[in-house]
Enzyme design. Structure first.
Site, PDB file in Angstrom:
ATOM      1  N   GLY A  29       0.837  -1.202   0.000  1.00 35.66           N
ATOM      2  CA  GLY A  29       0.000   0.000   0.000  1.00 35.66           C
ATOM      3  C   GLY A  29       0.862   1.239   0.000  1.00 35.66           C
ATOM      4  O   GLY A  29       1.806   1.342  -0.769  1.00 35.66           O
ATOM      5  N   GLY A  32       4.313   0.500   1.232  1.00 34.17           N
ATOM      6  CA  GLY A  32       4.801  -0.573   0.378  1.00 34.17           C
ATOM      7  C   GLY A  32       5.265  -0.086  -0.994  1.00 34.17           C
ATOM      8  O   GLY A  32       6.320  -0.468  -1.473  1.00 34.17           O
ATOM      9  N   ARG A  62      -1.336   8.534  -3.369  1.00 32.60           N
ATOM     10  CA  ARG A  62      -0.025   8.257  -2.799  1.00 32.60           C
ATOM     11  C   ARG A  62       0.580   6.944  -3.270  1.00 32.60           C
ATOM     12  O   ARG A  62       1.784   6.799  -3.274  1.00 32.60           O
ATOM     13  CB  ARG A  62      -0.129   8.265  -1.267  1.00 32.60           C
ATOM     14  CG  ARG A  62      -1.091   7.218  -0.731  1.00 32.60           C
ATOM     15  CD  ARG A  62      -1.454   7.487   0.712  1.00 32.60           C
ATOM     16  NE  ARG A  62      -2.263   6.410   1.252  1.00 32.60           N
ATOM     17  CZ  ARG A  62      -3.550   6.217   0.996  1.00 32.60           C
ATOM     18  NH1 ARG A  62      -4.188   7.045   0.181  1.00 32.60           N
ATOM     19  NH2 ARG A  62      -4.205   5.210   1.525  1.00 32.60           N
ATOM     20  N   ASP A 120      -1.399  -2.445   7.337  1.00 34.17           N
ATOM     21  CA  ASP A 120      -2.373  -1.459   7.794  1.00 34.17           C
ATOM     22  C   ASP A 120      -3.212  -1.982   8.949  1.00 34.17           C
ATOM     23  O   ASP A 120      -4.192  -1.392   9.310  1.00 34.17           O
ATOM     24  CB  ASP A 120      -3.286  -1.055   6.636  1.00 34.17           C
ATOM     25  CG  ASP A 120      -4.139  -2.215   6.159  1.00 34.17           C
ATOM     26  OD1 ASP A 120      -3.917  -3.354   6.625  1.00 34.17           O
ATOM     27  OD2 ASP A 120      -5.024  -1.991   5.322  1.00 34.17           O
ATOM     28  N   ASN A 121      -2.880  -3.108   9.490  1.00 30.77           N
ATOM     29  CA  ASN A 121      -3.709  -3.572  10.601  1.00 30.77           C
ATOM     30  C   ASN A 121      -2.917  -4.351  11.629  1.00 30.77           C
ATOM     31  O   ASN A 121      -1.900  -4.969  11.343  1.00 30.77           O
ATOM     32  CB  ASN A 121      -4.897  -4.388  10.085  1.00 30.77           C
ATOM     33  CG  ASN A 121      -4.450  -5.701   9.498  1.00 30.77           C
ATOM     34  OD1 ASN A 121      -4.284  -6.688  10.221  1.00 30.77           O
ATOM     35  ND2 ASN A 121      -4.206  -5.734   8.203  1.00 30.77           N
ATOM     36  N   GLU A 123      -3.653  -6.975  13.455  1.00 27.83           N
ATOM     37  CA  GLU A 123      -3.668  -8.430  13.452  1.00 27.83           C
ATOM     38  C   GLU A 123      -2.533  -8.998  12.582  1.00 27.83           C
ATOM     39  O   GLU A 123      -1.786  -9.878  13.003  1.00 27.83           O
ATOM     40  CB  GLU A 123      -5.025  -8.866  12.894  1.00 27.83           C
ATOM     41  CG  GLU A 123      -5.508 -10.190  13.367  1.00 27.83           C
ATOM     42  CD  GLU A 123      -6.732 -10.594  12.560  1.00 27.83           C
ATOM     43  OE1 GLU A 123      -6.961 -11.792  12.458  1.00 27.83           O
ATOM     44  OE2 GLU A 123      -7.430  -9.693  12.026  1.00 27.83           O
ATOM     45  N   CYS A 176     -26.436  -0.648  25.022  1.00 23.08           N
ATOM     46  CA  CYS A 176     -27.508   0.262  25.437  1.00 23.08           C
ATOM     47  C   CYS A 176     -27.211   1.706  25.064  1.00 23.08           C
ATOM     48  O   CYS A 176     -28.109   2.476  24.767  1.00 23.08           O
ATOM     49  CB  CYS A 176     -27.772   0.149  26.936  1.00 23.08           C
ATOM     50  SG  CYS A 176     -28.535  -1.423  27.348  1.00 23.08           S
TER      51      CYS A 176
END
Lengths: 615, 563
Positions: A29, A32, A62, A120-121, A123, A176
């Site tokens: 991305g 990258g 970009r 980008d994450n 995980e 709630c």
């Protein structure tokens, strides 16, 4: 005069090492694209790229290896094609794939000299971190948000790993707050996106990660009411496509449900009671407005305008869903739509619904532009920051390749005009880290023959000297502990353990307990006469540290934000204050976008903390 | 609902493409970018210049022009992303211009292959451009001409070096470069005026804290923390001769009072609103005193005397200066942080701040109009500009642009009023001033050496004979160092001086060893640094580097100095 004249002159001996190196880049991305260009033009010999994503229009400001004609194509593949042209001597391999795919196993990771994370994450970052530790390969981790950026070198046993500093998981709101007592624009936006949109066009709200469905004695009754409301809404869904559909939905969620809430007088003793909206009155008022206002995304719409956009976008989405259903084969799972911040229809619907609800509860309404950011977890991203961050990654990789880890740094890009780039020394591993303070080894297993008993008795007790008190865990859960021994006779493959699986052994002895042992399984057919399980290399497993000295953990305190820190660590002490102050009051705001998996703390009124991530 | 007109699609493709950056600089910043026309005068290997342009073409500047008479060589291919095999032998400006244009169809690109010597001497050569980038090496007479142009026409000028592992850039901004939209970090923008409350705010606090002890737990736990602090401040003042807590010790004492006032006998065993109040004591109980740089702004000559043609920034600054003189504070910005409170109370509190902000703004606007009339100005400043200024008054920034060093063959370098500060910086361990000096010496060498047989083409150190050149450049650099120390009238310890000189020598050797070559990765990084500053300067948002940035790629380290 060759094409690498300048590089040879300045890099000296390192130049040869670079030419012979084999590196992995995870993510193609924002960072990258820049990184790949730099690696190619610095002369890295072989570059592998893994990215699961496809190209989107909003990448093009970009991610310069991509053009309009590449939209919807694989980032990894297009990046390879675009960058490959610029140095015929570089070998590039691209995988349009998830880095968590089992085929990218420890052995595969071991094949690289350096791994670059341009993800980008959270995980995936954690996964690559774990794999690099298991494979003992240096990792250069990076991230950006807006003008801030960060680069960190991670090396097993020598530096902090990505998980040495606790990263908060994405946060959620109590159900709630979202469904009954919103008090902030974000509450209404989450309602529009994760409740209303999903109930009408998607699967059920039970899947919404940003609503906390936990009940306690106080709210059990209200939660039951809310369940019934959802069911009623789902029944309305059946009349989708009919002329009356918008009215039915509207009256349900902006009138009846509100009136029910309003009737619960206890709830409004200390709050402003919500005021239901009237469909016909608004329809009359909206005659002059028209849904064309949806185009004006930076102005705050009037209630009538929100109404017009609500009705119009509901129709657009219903038509789309009907079409999808008509085209789908009968018997297939039901067609659904999912929220995507860059999908105008879904965004219009969520923006208008959220604002109508805000109006009902006397909450400030927002422009579509703002709502897009809050609902879509948008992280600002620009070419300049990515360019600098990617170059800093390569400079840090130089240190690693020169075996000068002690000179490598944690580097930050900040908006400060005194310094621009600042750095601090890499920190030693956190002895309490659940990920890197463990012993690691690969384990060769004949998974059809080997049983859990072979592991527990032969390998762990006899060979490695484990005592009685320990447990064996897979990613799915506990496999063995002294009280739970029924799995012992089962073979590895029966237990779902296969090539690429990880097993964690936790020593629970009172004294001299060993640190956790992480075994990554390599499938291998071993000779029938030999043991079905084999440690290919000797390992030493240290003992757990006694109580950790306070001073050492202090160093990690400031990691209050999620994911990557934003720019400079020092400032975060203050930010944590602000953030936790907000947190205690509204249960924290952060929503994971199922589309892209990027994470962000939604900044509502203020420009609060934002995480670093660039897709 | 069949009578509703058909839907019009949402944001345009362009807005979608720029979505992620619009969240940083907004529509006005984007418009400023689109109105710009940037000239790059490229030389040497030219990679940094192109990398800078890449980062500007992507976010969508209006136009760019590359002036470069060089012809593409095999070595260019190895470092430049914007040249391909088939371009060898062609004009570098032409081919890289075409490839850059491919990055963004919204941007217009032009190229000039005329040699810099003749290009720069044409009358009005620089006229079309709103910002100029020039890369080293460049002849001193041309750099001087550019510098004079920057002075006369107020066009920002960037001068860039990128050699081996090192780089540098200097920015020549107009002598008065004010920024209203500085994007201060959020934690510095809260201005609650707790020590200078106005009647409506005090009244709000009184209302919310009346009968405090008798309040039900739920009410007590929902008092907005601002009201809590104001209530206990009034109590404190009664016991301290009308003064608020003034120093750290008193503030901690005050904090203890608030901490103890929280109820713990309620079901939650504590109160979030009181926690918030306690947390805000040290941060928020400061006199709302503007920073010295803002106060200095009011004393600048442009601010004191408003003329018919004064830029609107100064007219507004003048009006805000009057406001400050009258009240001793800046206009209230008007925003209120999130807090534990009932929605109705919170909205009421927001209104208290908003009405005050509106009132202050109205007063400033009135004096702006008065000044406009007295100075006989023809057009009125837009209200929204005055409003934005009021909101951000505490964070307004004025940069005094100035020319950077143009190294002349026969003149020594002048540091003027900066000499003392630079020498002081030089004595810091890890100072990058020695690297800046090495670049100046590099320029001096280039200014005094021509390439064999090529009239006008400069020779850069290390191009042909690294060892001899290193000796020469070191000599120049040490002379510059000595002159600087002399100009600052500073005396340094012997060993201090020796350390500085050996740093200078090391940097010179490294620079010369690169032979004028660029490393792609350093060029990319420098291009990122430069383009980021260009964006700040064009959008007039965020505070730009003032005025020189030096990068050491061996240590991944930057320094910003003012020369």
């Amino acid at each position: 005069m060759g094409r690498d004249k300048f590089a040879r002159q300045s890099l000296g001996a390192l130049h040869t090492r670079i030419k012979q190196s084999r590196v992995l880049m995870v993510g193609a991305g924002g960072i990258g694209c820049e990184l790949l260009k730099n690696l190619v033009l610095t002369g890295f010999g072989e570059i592998h790229i893994v990215d699961l994503d496809t190209i989107d229009l909003s990448n093009l400001n970009r991610q310069f290896l991509f053009r309009n004609e590449h939209i919807k194509k694989s980032k990894a593949m297009v990046a390879k094609e675009s960058a490959g042209k610029f140095n015929p001597n570089v070998k590039i391999e691209a995988y349009h794939d998830n880095i968590k795919d089992p085929k990218f196993n420890v052995a595969w990771f071991k094949g690289f000299g350096v791994v670059f994370n341009a993800l980008d994450n959270l995980e995936a970052r954690r996964h690559v971190n774990k794999m690099c530790l298991a494979a003992d390969v240096p990792l250069v981790e990076s991230g950006t948000t807006g003008f801030n950026g960060q680069v960190q070198v991670i090396r097993k046993n020598r530096t902090e790993c990505y998980d040495c500093v606790t990263k908060d998981p994405p946060k959620s709101f109590p159900v709630c707050t979202i469904r009954s007592t919103p008090s902030q624009p974000i509450h209404c936006i989450v309602w529009g996106k994760s409740y209303l949109f999903t109930e009408i066009f998607g699967t059920s709200e039970d899947d919404a990660p940003d609503m906390d469905m936990n009940e306690d004695s106080d709210n059990a009754k209200e939660i039951e009411n809310l369940r019934q409301e959802s069911q009623a809404l789902r029944r309305i869904r059946d009349s989708m496509g009919s002329e009356e559909f918008p009215r039915l939905v509207f009256n349900k969620v902006f009138k009846e449900d509100i009136e029910r809430l309003r009737s619960m007088e206890d709830m409004w003793k200390n709050r402003r009671a919500p005021e239901a909206l009237d469909y016909d009155a608004l329809a009359q008022e909206a005659l002059g407005a028209g849904p064309a206002v949806a185009q004006k995304d930076q102005v705050v719409w009037t209630t009538a305008e929100n109404f017009a956009v609500f009705v119009d976008s509901l129709k657009r989405l219903s038509n789309r869903l009907e079409e999808t259903r008509a085209n789908a084969d009968v018997g297939n799972s039901t067609a659904i739509l999912s929220f995507d911040k860059d999908d105008v229809d879904t965004l219009d619907f969520v923006a208008a619904s959220a604002n109508l609800r805000s109006h009902i509860f006397g909450i400030e309404t927002r422009s579509k532009f703002d709502i897009k950011q809050m609902a879509g977890n948008i992280i600002p991203a620009i070419a300049t920051t990515n360019a600098m961050t990617a170059s800093l990654c390569v400079l840090q990789a130089f240190k690693v390749m020169r075996n000068e880890l002690e000179k490598a740094k944690m580097v930050f890009l900040t908006r400060s005009t005194e310094r621009v780039i600042s750095s601090e020394p890499l920190r030693p591993p956190n002895p309490e880290c659940p990920v890197c303070s463990v012993a690691q080894s690969t384990l060769e297993v004949d998974t059809s023959r080997a049983t859990l008993k072979d592991l527990v008795e032969d390998l762990l007790r006899l060979q490695l000297g484990y005592g009685e008190e320990f447990s064996v865990n897979s990613e799915a859960g506990i496999l063995y502990d002294p009280e739970e021994d029924e799995n012992l006779p089962k073979a590895f493959n029966e237990l779902g353990l296969k090539d690429g699986s990880f097993i964690t052994v936790i020593d629970e002895s009172d004294e001299n307990a060993k640190v956790n042992l992480v075994l990554s399984i390599t499938e291998k057919s071993l000779d029938k006469d030999s043991k079905p399980i084999n440690l290919p290399a000797e390992i030493t497993i240290a003992n757990k540290p006694k109580a950790a000295p306070v001073a050492e953990t202090n160093g990690h305190v400031e990691a209050g934000t999620n994911g990557v820190t934003n720019g400079k660590r020092k400032r975060e002490a203050d930010e944590v204050d602000i953030e936790s102050a907000n947190a205690t009051k509204r249960g924290k705001v952060a929503v994971t976008d199922p589309q892209e998996n990027d994470i962000l703390v939604v900044d509502d009124a203020t420009d609060g903390a934002i995480l670093i991530d660039d897709d | 609902m069949a009578d509703l007109p058909p839907p019009v699609q949402g944001p345009t493709a362009k807005e979608k493409k720029y979505d992620r950056q619009l969240r940083l600089w907004g529509a006005t910043g984007q418009q400023a970018l689109e109105n710009s026309h940037i000239l790059l005068m490229n030389s040497g290997p030219g990679v940094t210049g192109l990398e800078t342009l890449k980062n500007l073409v992507l976010p969508g500047i209006g136009q760019f022009t590359i002036q470069d008479s060089a012809v593409v060589s095999e070595a260019d291919l190895g470092v430049s992303f914007f040249l391909e095999e088939e371009h060898v032998g062609g004009f570098r400006a032409e081919h890289s211009c075409n490839l850059l244009k491919e990055l963004n169809p919204d941007v217009e690109g032009h190229y000039i292959t005329e040699p810099i010597e003749t290009f720069a001497t044409q009358p009005d050569a620089f006229k079309p451009y709103t910002l100029i980038l020039v890369t080293a090496p460049v002849r001193p007479e041309i750099l001087a001409k550019l510098s004079a142009h920057a002075d006369a026409s107020l066009v920002p000028l960037f001068y860039i070096h990128s050699v081996g592992f090192y780089s540098h850039f200097s920015i020549h901004l107009p002598p008065a470069y004010p920024i209203v939209d500085t994007h201060p970090s959020p934690e510095t923008t809260t201005d609650l005026r707790l020590l200078k409350p106005w009647p409506e705010l005090l009244q709000f606090a009184e209302e919310k804290t009346s009968n405090l002890d008798a309040m039900a737990h739920d009410d007590h736990g929902h008092i907005p923390y601002i009201a809590i602090l104001l209530y206990y401040l009034e109590q404190w003042k009664k016991e301290h001769g009308g003064n608020p807590p003034q120093n750290y010790k008193e503030k901690t004492a005050f904090r203890d009072i608030v901490t103890k006032a929280a109820r713990t006998n309620n079901p939650e065993g504590g109160e979030e609103n009181f926690d918030e109040a306690v947390g805000a004591v040290l941060k928020s109980l400061n006199p709302p005193e503007p920073s010295s740089s803002v106060k200095d702004l009011f004393k600048e000559k442009e601010c004191v005397v408003i003329k018919q043609d004064s830029p609107s920034f100064w007219v507004i600054a003048h009006a805000i200066g009057l406001f400050y003189t009258k009240y001793g504070v800046l206009p209230v910005p008007g925003s209120v942080p999130d807090m534990k409170a009932r929605s109705a109370d919170y909205v009421q509190l927001q209104n208290v701040y908003k009405s005050k902000a509106r009132k202050d703004f109205a007063e400033v606007l009135e004096s702006v109009r008065f000044v406009e009339r007295t100075a006989n100005r023809s057009t009125q400043i837009e209200e929204k500009d005055v409003e934005a200024f009021c909101k951000n008054a505490a964070h307004i920034k004025l940069v005094r642009g100035r020319p950077f060093h143009v190294v002349q063959p026969n003149e020594s370098i002048k540091w003027a009023d900066r000499a003392k500060a630079i020498v002081q910086n030089l004595t810091f361990p890890d100072s990058l001033v020695p690297l800046y000096i090495a670049f100046l010496a590099w320029d001096k060498f280039a200014a005094t050496h021509d390439q064999d047989g090529l009239v006008g083409a400069q020779q850069v150190p290390g191009e042909t004979d690294a060892e001899t050149d290193a000796g020469k450049v070191t000599g120049i650099a040490l002379k510059i160092t000595d002159d600087l120390i002399k100009e600052a009238v500073a005396t340094l310890e012997e060993d201090e001086l020796e350390t500085i000189k050996s740093q200078v020598r090391e940097f010179v050797e490294e620079l010369v060893r690169a032979g004028g070559g660029e490393l792609h990765n350093i060029a990319a990084l420098t291009g990122g640094l430069v383009s980021q500053e260009v964006i700040k300067v064009i959008t007039e948002q965020y505070v730009p580097v003032d005025n020189t940035c030096i990068f050491d790629g061996v240590k991944s380290k930057t320094a910003v100095i003012r020369v």
